[in-house]
Design an enzyme around this catalytic site. Structure first.
Site, short mmCIF file in Angstrom:
data_model
loop_
_atom_site.label_atom_id
_atom_site.label_comp_id
_atom_site.label_asym_id
_atom_site.label_seq_id
_atom_site.Cartn_x
_atom_site.Cartn_y
_atom_site.Cartn_z
CB CYS A 31 42.11 -21.52 -16.09
SG CYS A 31 42.72 -22.36 -14.67
CB CYS A 34 42.16 -24.91 -16.27
SG CYS A 34 41.35 -24.38 -14.98
#
Length: 102
Positions: A31, A34
């Site tokens: 991600c 993230c």
């Protein structure tokens, strides 16, 4: 204090049985947002001794992500005395995250 790696084996002990505040970052290695928020979360963990910070890899602890209805990552959930009280979905800067407990 550094972040704690959370999973189904230690989540109850570290989060649900915790007195006080714990910020839990639900994330995944693939991600992009993230990866962008990870240094911010780390900095918050280092600077705030009164708040525990934990990280849940959703690929490794899917049952926790499902239990807390994490459908988009990163998702930050602030727990107080074992109960989720606030949530933020998506990237956030440091001041936005700190607003969760101020």
């Amino acid at each position: 204090m550094s972040e704690i790696t959370l999973n189904s084996n230690n989540f109850e002990k570290e989060v649900l049985n915790n007195e006080g505040l714990i910020l839990v970052d639900f994330w995944a290695s693939w991600c992009g947002p993230c990866k962008m928020i990870a240094p911010v979360v780390h900095e918050i963990a280092e600077e705030n001794a009164d708040i525990k910070v934990g990280k849940v890899n959703v690929d490794e602890a899917m049952e926790l992500a499902q239990k807390y209805q994490v459908v988009s990552i990163p998702t930050l959930i602030l727990f107080k005395d074992g109960k989720p009280i606030k949530q933020h979905i998506g990237f956030a800067n440091k001041s936005q995250i700190e607003e969760m407990w101020k």
